[in-house]
Design a protein around this motif. Structure first.
Motif, PDB file in Angstrom:
ATOM      1  N   LEU A  27       0.829  -1.203   0.000  1.00 45.99           N
ATOM      2  CA  LEU A  27       0.000   0.000   0.000  1.00 45.99           C
ATOM      3  C   LEU A  27       0.867   1.258   0.000  1.00 45.99           C
ATOM      4  N   ALA A  28       1.962   1.228   0.758  1.00 45.28           N
ATOM      5  CA  ALA A  28       2.866   2.380   0.813  1.00 45.28           C
ATOM      6  C   ALA A  28       3.521   2.635  -0.539  1.00 45.28           C
ATOM      7  N   ALA A  29       3.642   1.586  -1.349  1.00 48.49           N
ATOM      8  CA  ALA A  29       4.214   1.730  -2.691  1.00 48.49           C
ATOM      9  C   ALA A  29       3.206   2.299  -3.683  1.00 48.49           C
ATOM     10  N   GLY A  30       1.993   2.555  -3.212  1.00 51.26           N
ATOM     11  CA  GLY A  30       0.973   3.132  -4.081  1.00 51.26           C
ATOM     12  C   GLY A  30       0.130   2.107  -4.806  1.00 51.26           C
ATOM     13  N   LEU A  31       0.249   0.839  -4.407  1.00 49.24           N
ATOM     14  CA  LEU A  31      -0.532  -0.213  -5.040  1.00 49.24           C
ATOM     15  C   LEU A  31      -1.818  -0.461  -4.260  1.00 49.24           C
ATOM     16  N   LEU A  32      -2.784  -1.044  -4.925  1.00 51.03           N
ATOM     17  CA  LEU A  32      -4.002  -1.511  -4.286  1.00 51.03           C
ATOM     18  C   LEU A  32      -3.860  -3.010  -4.060  1.00 51.03           C
ATOM     19  N   ILE A  33      -4.559  -3.534  -3.069  1.00 47.60           N
ATOM     20  CA  ILE A  33      -4.380  -4.940  -2.723  1.00 47.60           C
ATOM     21  C   ILE A  33      -5.713  -5.659  -2.587  1.00 47.60           C
ATOM     22  N   ALA A  34      -5.659  -6.962  -2.799  1.00 49.91           N
ATOM     23  CA  ALA A  34      -6.795  -7.843  -2.558  1.00 49.91           C
ATOM     24  C   ALA A  34      -6.235  -9.199  -2.160  1.00 49.91           C
ATOM     25  N   SER A  35      -7.112 -10.084  -1.731  1.00 40.86           N
ATOM     26  CA  SER A  35      -6.693 -11.417  -1.298  1.00 40.86           C
ATOM     27  C   SER A  35      -6.883 -12.436  -2.409  1.00 40.86           C
ATOM     28  N   THR A  36      -6.049 -13.465  -2.380  1.00 48.17           N
ATOM     29  CA  THR A  36      -6.248 -14.622  -3.243  1.00 48.17           C
ATOM     30  C   THR A  36      -6.628 -15.798  -2.354  1.00 48.17           C
ATOM     31  N   PRO A  37      -7.401 -16.744  -2.863  1.00 48.25           N
ATOM     32  CA  PRO A  37      -7.915 -17.824  -2.014  1.00 48.25           C
ATOM     33  C   PRO A  37      -6.803 -18.648  -1.373  1.00 48.25           C
ATOM     34  N   LYS A  76     -15.599   2.079   1.004  1.00 47.87           N
ATOM     35  CA  LYS A  76     -14.919   3.376   1.095  1.00 47.87           C
ATOM     36  C   LYS A  76     -13.558   3.298   1.782  1.00 47.87           C
ATOM     37  N   GLU A  77     -12.986   2.102   1.870  1.00 45.78           N
ATOM     38  CA  GLU A  77     -11.703   1.989   2.554  1.00 45.78           C
ATOM     39  C   GLU A  77     -10.632   1.371   1.678  1.00 45.78           C
ATOM     40  N   LEU A  78     -10.895   0.182   1.155  1.00 47.49           N
ATOM     41  CA  LEU A  78      -9.891  -0.510   0.370  1.00 47.49           C
ATOM     42  C   LEU A  78     -10.403  -0.719  -1.040  1.00 47.49           C
ATOM     43  N   LEU A  79      -9.487  -0.791  -1.963  1.00 48.18           N
ATOM     44  CA  LEU A  79      -9.838  -0.851  -3.368  1.00 48.18           C
ATOM     45  C   LEU A  79      -9.429  -2.187  -3.959  1.00 48.18           C
ATOM     46  N   TYR A  80     -10.153  -2.608  -4.968  1.00 53.41           N
ATOM     47  CA  TYR A  80      -9.789  -3.849  -5.627  1.00 53.41           C
ATOM     48  C   TYR A  80     -10.356  -3.873  -7.036  1.00 53.41           C
ATOM     49  N   LYS A  81      -9.764  -4.696  -7.886  1.00 54.52           N
ATOM     50  CA  LYS A  81     -10.292  -4.910  -9.222  1.00 54.52           C
ATOM     51  C   LYS A  81     -11.251  -6.094  -9.194  1.00 54.52           C
ATOM     52  N   PRO A  82     -12.296  -6.078 -10.008  1.00 51.68           N
ATOM     53  CA  PRO A  82     -13.208  -7.221 -10.067  1.00 51.68           C
ATOM     54  C   PRO A  82     -12.597  -8.346 -10.902  1.00 51.68           C
ATOM     55  N   LEU A  83     -11.601  -9.033 -10.358  1.00 47.04           N
ATOM     56  CA  LEU A  83     -10.882 -10.079 -11.071  1.00 47.04           C
ATOM     57  C   LEU A  83     -11.337 -11.455 -10.608  1.00 47.04           C
ATOM     58  N   PRO A  84     -11.277 -12.455 -11.486  1.00 41.42           N
ATOM     59  CA  PRO A  84     -11.578 -13.820 -11.056  1.00 41.42           C
ATOM     60  C   PRO A  84     -10.594 -14.279  -9.984  1.00 41.42           C
ATOM     61  N   PRO A 117     -12.022  -9.174  -2.129  1.00 40.99           N
ATOM     62  CA  PRO A 117     -11.756  -7.967  -1.344  1.00 40.99           C
ATOM     63  C   PRO A 117     -11.328  -8.364   0.061  1.00 40.99           C
ATOM     64  N   LEU A 118     -10.563  -7.517   0.712  1.00 43.69           N
ATOM     65  CA  LEU A 118     -10.153  -7.825   2.076  1.00 43.69           C
ATOM     66  C   LEU A 118     -11.382  -7.926   2.969  1.00 43.69           C
ATOM     67  N   CYS A 119     -11.432  -8.987   3.759  1.00 47.85           N
ATOM     68  CA  CYS A 119     -12.546  -9.138   4.690  1.00 47.85           C
ATOM     69  C   CYS A 119     -12.288  -8.270   5.922  1.00 47.85           C
ATOM     70  N   GLN A 120     -13.267  -8.201   6.808  1.00 43.88           N
ATOM     71  CA  GLN A 120     -13.171  -7.300   7.955  1.00 43.88           C
ATOM     72  C   GLN A 120     -11.964  -7.619   8.831  1.00 43.88           C
ATOM     73  N   SER A 121     -11.689  -8.903   9.032  1.00 43.22           N
ATOM     74  CA  SER A 121     -10.551  -9.262   9.884  1.00 43.22           C
ATOM     75  C   SER A 121      -9.238  -8.798   9.266  1.00 43.22           C
ATOM     76  N   GLU A 122      -9.130  -8.870   7.939  1.00 38.73           N
ATOM     77  CA  GLU A 122      -7.904  -8.429   7.269  1.00 38.73           C
ATOM     78  C   GLU A 122      -7.741  -6.917   7.361  1.00 38.73           C
ATOM     79  N   LYS A 123      -8.840  -6.198   7.228  1.00 38.12           N
ATOM     80  CA  LYS A 123      -8.762  -4.742   7.346  1.00 38.12           C
ATOM     81  C   LYS A 123      -8.337  -4.339   8.760  1.00 38.12           C
ATOM     82  N   TYR A 154     -13.433 -16.305   4.350  1.00 41.11           N
ATOM     83  CA  TYR A 154     -12.885 -16.421   2.996  1.00 41.11           C
ATOM     84  C   TYR A 154     -13.782 -17.297   2.133  1.00 41.11           C
ATOM     85  N   LEU A 155     -14.192 -18.442   2.686  1.00 45.41           N
ATOM     86  CA  LEU A 155     -15.022 -19.369   1.919  1.00 45.41           C
ATOM     87  C   LEU A 155     -16.383 -18.758   1.614  1.00 45.41           C
ATOM     88  N   LYS A 156     -16.939 -18.029   2.580  1.00 47.35           N
ATOM     89  CA  LYS A 156     -18.242 -17.410   2.386  1.00 47.35           C
ATOM     90  C   LYS A 156     -18.188 -16.364   1.274  1.00 47.35           C
TER      91      LYS A 156
END
Length: 319
Positions: free
Chosen positions: A204-214, A238-246, A250-256, A311-313
């Motif tokens: 995030l500090a590098a200016g990238l957006l992040i998401a989780s992989t399974p 309104k907090e974290l950003l992600y692309k709609p990729l297969p 998106p980061l779940c609440q625990s990850e945030k 994650y599974l949900k």
């Protein structure tokens, strides 16, 4: 450079083999499956199958190791488009690792005939033919990544695959990851197996957006990172950003919330030259001085089984 270690193949759950590094005290891959890890933690999140019909793809393999991520990428791309021209730069500290993989015939049962390519890359550190230009740059990746950046190389996919942050903190620092991010094309994707809060903070500090992989094998997810690009990006709560990729969540609440604990304090190496113990001590001191929530309190709120359920949900909803 070749650092002598006695690399003995160790079988993993999917039938593929890995090595253990005496220097770092860790295996090069998950015991759940070395080959599976390459495809599901790196190839799928970077969408190489979807990009394979392009005439040219550029890949940056940070911590090349045995060469599995590169092999998996070539297999995926050329199975779909044998005419795709692939440029690869691999960064590796120890030439003995890929050379041992070749010596032990670890690619003999892989789809396609990549042994000759990977052998030449391991032994001569470069390969060039009608559909491939590959280089293996040896040395401390903190130095060699500067060469990649200065060359203007812009990767469509980056595999960030060092040993774990506690064992190899110098390749997870804010400063190093910033340089890696500068080598990522504006449409590119960076994948790593790590979901450590300190790693995600650095991305995030590098200016990238992040998401989780399974999760693959283990209970924890990996991370995919990318540049923000206007309409390609959605705002999630309104907090974290992600692309709609297969296969990207998106980061779940625990990850945030994890990113608000002292586990999220990043590793720092201002001159990209400090030894690992100094980097670790610097972070420990910063954690002691911080006002962030203790990670132990976060763990009590979010036990691992609860996170896995989330994650599974989320994944089931996307599917």
């Amino acid at each position: 450079m070749a650092i002598d270690e006695n690399f003995i193949p160790q079988i993993t759950a999917d039938g593929s083999f890995t090595f253990t590094s005496a220097e770092f005290g860790e295996s090069f891959h998950s015991h759940y499956g070395a080959k599976q890890e390459s495809f599901r933690k790196f190839i799928e999140p970077t969408q190489l199958a979807e990009k394979a019909n392009r005439p040219r793809l550029r890949l940056l393999d940070v911590c090349y190791g045995l060469g599995y991520n590169t092999a998996a990428a070539l297999q995926t791309i050329w199975r779909i488009n044998p005419n795709c021209y692939v440029e690869i730069i691999g960064l590796e500290l120890n030439a003995a690792v890929p050379q041992a993989a070749i010596a032990h015939d670890l690619f003999n049962d892989w789809e396609g005939n990549y042994t000759e390519i990977l052998s030449q890359l391991a032994m001569k550190f470069q390969v060039q033919n009608e559909h491939l230009k590959a280089r293996l740059i040896l040395g401390d990746a903190r130095n060699t990544i500067k060469q990649v950046y200065q060359s203007g190389f812009q990767a469509d996919a980056i595999f960030l695959d060092p040993f774990s942050p506690p064992q190899c903190p110098h390749l997870w620092t804010i400063e190093f990851i910033k340089l890696v991010s500068l080598c990522l094309h504006e449409d590119g994707l960076l994948a790593t197996y790590s979901c450590a809060a300190a790693v995600r903070t650095a991305l995030l500090a590098a200016g990238l957006l992040i998401a989780s992989t399974p999760p693959v094998g283990r209970n924890t997810p990996g991370t995919v990172a990318f540049h923000a690009k206007g309409g390609d990006v959605l705002i999630w709560e309104k907090e974290l950003l992600y692309k709609p990729l297969p296969n990207v969540l998106p980061l779940c609440q625990s990850e945030k919330e994890h990113l608000q604990t002292n586990a999220a304090i990043p590793y720092r190496d201002l001159e990209l030259s400090d030894p690992a113990p100094i980097i670790l001590r610097r972070r420990e001191q910063e954690q002691q001085d911080s006002c962030f929530e203790p990670t132990s309190r976060w763990r009590k709120r979010w036990p691992l089984k609860g996170q896995e359920f989330l994650y599974l949900k989320i994944l089931n909803k996307k599917c």
